[in-house]
Write a protein that holds these residues in place. Sequence first.
Motif: not given
Length: 359
Positions: A293-300
């Motif tokens: 399970f991961y969190i969709e990211s808008e970062a690097n």
Amino acid sequence: MYKKYVDSIHPYEPGKPIDEVQKQYRIKKVIKLASNENPLGVSRKAIDAIKKNAGLVNVYPDGGIQELKKAIAKYHKVKPAQIIVGNGSNEIIEFLIRGFVREGDCVVSSDISFLVYPLVTQVAGAEYVSVPMKNFKYDLMALSRKIDKSTKVVFIANPNNPTGTYVNGENLKNFLEDIPKSVVVCVDEAYFDFVTAKDYPNTLKLIDKYNLIVLRTFSKSYGLAGLRLGFGVANERLISYLHKIRQPFNVNHLAQVAGIAALTDKTFLKQTQKVVVDGRNYLEKQFKAMGLFYIESEANFVLVCVKTSSKKLFQALLKKGVIIRDMAAYGMNEWVRVSVGTMAENRIFIKELKSLLGK
């Protein structure tokens, strides 16, 4: 003699340096995916500017940081008088606390956000009001309910570190309309350049309407983390006030000229953005295939649950020459944050992760 609220602080722990891991484990090849640094290194134009100006370090830098402020203002279509530059955006966070927060006051933010926010609050002897996230995102309605007469500053990291999630434009504007005008809202946009979401807010258009300061940095997309260079943009009254707190010569000469040069290197910025977005997509695809399970990211970077002790996994990866960030400091004992590297580095990390998790 010592202040109890300072004496009880647990200092911020930066990511392990590569050379330390090399010496400790006697490894030649080490990759660092822990501190959200630029995987491509530094803009060639910035390096050339540093070399050209290296012989001037015996002279004090421009105390007003005038040329860099002009370059930033032109790039972002604001006025130089709306800009304050710091020794990293961290220093501007400290300006806000020193300028607006006293003992007994409150600072409001989220429970899973940049660790510097509670640290600088504690140094001031103020209370850090930590609001739980909702689905790993800032819960702005819950934040607004926690604001009272003692609240002086609100921090919103957007995208947020370490979750990589973001607050959209509509929700941010509603929040700004809802809270007292006396509260200073700091929107920390350190990872702004990696956002692809269409509903991300255009915060610079809001600075004249609200008591708002927007932070940006040269550390991530421009690769100048080692020079410590960041800036804030706000209305002229707020910036003028913060300049009274800023120490003279707080930004060194090499950082100033490198920042000016970096802003002209659009090719390097585009290359960085492509590497980060492609690498982020790769990591998320691999985590999905592994059943993590991961969190969709808008970062690097990407935050992922590894279903085992994050500390033990962190140590095991160190021995393999891979540095990541475990999330135990947040009480997230089965989560790690991995920075996007080059595609070769991303593949090495995934290979070692699969090996250690038995995937």
